[in-house]
Design a protein around this motif. Sequence first.
Motif, PDB file in Angstrom:
ATOM      1  N   ASP A  23       0.817  -1.208   0.000  1.00 40.73           N
ATOM      2  CA  ASP A  23       0.000   0.000   0.000  1.00 40.73           C
ATOM      3  C   ASP A  23       0.853   1.262   0.000  1.00 40.73           C
ATOM      4  O   ASP A  23       0.447   2.294   0.515  1.00 40.73           O
ATOM      5  CB  ASP A  23      -0.917  -0.026   1.242  1.00 40.73           C
ATOM      6  CG  ASP A  23      -1.996   1.040   1.170  1.00 40.73           C
ATOM      7  OD1 ASP A  23      -2.424   1.363   0.049  1.00 40.73           O
ATOM      8  OD2 ASP A  23      -2.394   1.561   2.229  1.00 40.73           O
ATOM      9  N   PHE A  24       2.037   1.206  -0.611  1.00 44.42           N
ATOM     10  CA  PHE A  24       2.947   2.343  -0.551  1.00 44.42           C
ATOM     11  C   PHE A  24       2.447   3.533  -1.364  1.00 44.42           C
ATOM     12  O   PHE A  24       2.826   4.676  -1.094  1.00 44.42           O
ATOM     13  CB  PHE A  24       4.346   1.948  -1.023  1.00 44.42           C
ATOM     14  CG  PHE A  24       4.412   1.528  -2.468  1.00 44.42           C
ATOM     15  CD1 PHE A  24       4.591   2.462  -3.468  1.00 44.42           C
ATOM     16  CD2 PHE A  24       4.309   0.193  -2.811  1.00 44.42           C
ATOM     17  CE1 PHE A  24       4.662   2.077  -4.796  1.00 44.42           C
ATOM     18  CE2 PHE A  24       4.374  -0.196  -4.138  1.00 44.42           C
ATOM     19  CZ  PHE A  24       4.551   0.742  -5.125  1.00 44.42           C
ATOM     20  N   LEU A  25       1.595   3.304  -2.354  1.00 43.80           N
ATOM     21  CA  LEU A  25       1.153   4.426  -3.188  1.00 43.80           C
ATOM     22  C   LEU A  25       0.324   5.441  -2.413  1.00 43.80           C
ATOM     23  O   LEU A  25       0.204   6.592  -2.835  1.00 43.80           O
ATOM     24  CB  LEU A  25       0.369   3.902  -4.402  1.00 43.80           C
ATOM     25  CG  LEU A  25       1.231   3.274  -5.505  1.00 43.80           C
ATOM     26  CD1 LEU A  25       0.358   2.722  -6.620  1.00 43.80           C
ATOM     27  CD2 LEU A  25       2.230   4.280  -6.070  1.00 43.80           C
ATOM     28  N   SER A  26      -0.217   5.015  -1.279  1.00 41.57           N
ATOM     29  CA  SER A  26      -0.968   5.970  -0.451  1.00 41.57           C
ATOM     30  C   SER A  26      -0.039   7.021   0.165  1.00 41.57           C
ATOM     31  O   SER A  26      -0.490   8.066   0.631  1.00 41.57           O
ATOM     32  CB  SER A  26      -1.712   5.234   0.665  1.00 41.57           C
ATOM     33  OG  SER A  26      -0.797   4.613   1.553  1.00 41.57           O
ATOM     34  N   LYS A  27       1.280   6.751   0.150  1.00 42.08           N
ATOM     35  CA  LYS A  27       2.261   7.680   0.711  1.00 42.08           C
ATOM     36  C   LYS A  27       2.789   8.666  -0.324  1.00 42.08           C
ATOM     37  O   LYS A  27       3.575   9.554   0.008  1.00 42.08           O
ATOM     38  CB  LYS A  27       3.445   6.897   1.311  1.00 42.08           C
ATOM     39  CG  LYS A  27       3.039   5.923   2.412  1.00 42.08           C
ATOM     40  CD  LYS A  27       4.228   5.095   2.859  1.00 42.08           C
ATOM     41  CE  LYS A  27       3.827   4.043   3.872  1.00 42.08           C
ATOM     42  NZ  LYS A  27       4.971   3.183   4.252  1.00 42.08           N
ATOM     43  N   LYS A  28       2.371   8.526  -1.573  1.00 42.19           N
ATOM     44  CA  LYS A  28       2.863   9.400  -2.648  1.00 42.19           C
ATOM     45  C   LYS A  28       2.395  10.833  -2.412  1.00 42.19           C
ATOM     46  O   LYS A  28       1.198  11.086  -2.289  1.00 42.19           O
ATOM     47  CB  LYS A  28       2.364   8.899  -4.004  1.00 42.19           C
ATOM     48  CG  LYS A  28       2.781   9.780  -5.185  1.00 42.19           C
ATOM     49  CD  LYS A  28       2.309   9.167  -6.497  1.00 42.19           C
ATOM     50  CE  LYS A  28       2.499  10.092  -7.693  1.00 42.19           C
ATOM     51  NZ  LYS A  28       3.902  10.365  -8.008  1.00 42.19           N
ATOM     52  N   VAL A  29       3.350  11.763  -2.353  1.00 42.89           N
ATOM     53  CA  VAL A  29       3.014  13.175  -2.163  1.00 42.89           C
ATOM     54  C   VAL A  29       3.521  14.037  -3.319  1.00 42.89           C
ATOM     55  O   VAL A  29       3.141  15.192  -3.451  1.00 42.89           O
ATOM     56  CB  VAL A  29       3.588  13.721  -0.833  1.00 42.89           C
ATOM     57  CG1 VAL A  29       2.947  13.020   0.346  1.00 42.89           C
ATOM     58  CG2 VAL A  29       5.105  13.590  -0.781  1.00 42.89           C
ATOM     59  N   VAL A  30       4.392  13.468  -4.149  1.00 41.60           N
ATOM     60  CA  VAL A  30       4.942  14.196  -5.288  1.00 41.60           C
ATOM     61  C   VAL A  30       3.975  14.064  -6.460  1.00 41.60           C
ATOM     62  O   VAL A  30       3.721  12.962  -6.935  1.00 41.60           O
ATOM     63  CB  VAL A  30       6.332  13.648  -5.673  1.00 41.60           C
ATOM     64  CG1 VAL A  30       6.871  14.377  -6.888  1.00 41.60           C
ATOM     65  CG2 VAL A  30       7.299  13.778  -4.506  1.00 41.60           C
ATOM     66  N   LYS A  31       3.436  15.189  -6.901  1.00 41.10           N
ATOM     67  CA  LYS A  31       2.432  15.162  -7.968  1.00 41.10           C
ATOM     68  C   LYS A  31       2.817  16.109  -9.093  1.00 41.10           C
ATOM     69  O   LYS A  31       3.450  17.144  -8.878  1.00 41.10           O
ATOM     70  CB  LYS A  31       1.062  15.537  -7.398  1.00 41.10           C
ATOM     71  CG  LYS A  31       0.571  14.538  -6.352  1.00 41.10           C
ATOM     72  CD  LYS A  31      -0.764  14.946  -5.760  1.00 41.10           C
ATOM     73  CE  LYS A  31      -1.205  13.955  -4.693  1.00 41.10           C
ATOM     74  NZ  LYS A  31      -2.473  14.360  -4.047  1.00 41.10           N
TER      75      LYS A  31
END
Length: 199
Positions: A23-31
């Motif tokens: 579930d690491f994609l929930s930590k993505k903050v770079v957009k």
Amino acid sequence: LMLKKFLFFLLVFLVSLPVWSQDFLSKKVVKLGETVPDFQLSDTTGKVTKLSDLKGKIVMIHFWSATCPFVARYEERIQQITKDYVDKGVIVLGIDSNVNETQDQIQKVASERNVNYPILIDKGNSIADQFGALTTPHVFLIDREGKLIYEGSVDDQGWGEDNPVTKHYAKDAIEALIAGNPISNPSTQTFGCTVKRAL
């Protein structure tokens, strides 16, 4: 030949499988279009690189691996990008976020391949999580203002080593930035080995 193709697709399946089990994609903050949060990492020699110190430069980050065959395939191309654009204000950074690769191993392989850009070590894969890095390689391009303007693959070769390259996504994005033009393909599909994250 059929056995070779079967083994190749089995390898692709095995390296791709872990991507969807975490579930690491929930930590993505770079957009895309947004400012990339500052970070600092040390390279294999202990030298620290801080993203904010590179403001005013175009920064190409690619997630790197000492063991992934796809990274080995792309090594020469990424080194060529480094050579071609170093005098045009472009900085290339490799980031190794793989829990199964040691600093000594990273340093040895980088030396053997004559890597001409720093390999930063992302212990605990926190930076890979911030970027939502899926694979090695996975490219992220940051403009002079510190905003993410491209994420995806180096080019459109895809999984097959014999596939012709018809689109040079990363190079085209760099050229557009240098010329002050919009990026025609700001997001493309990435491929390669999965980033081996710490549990």
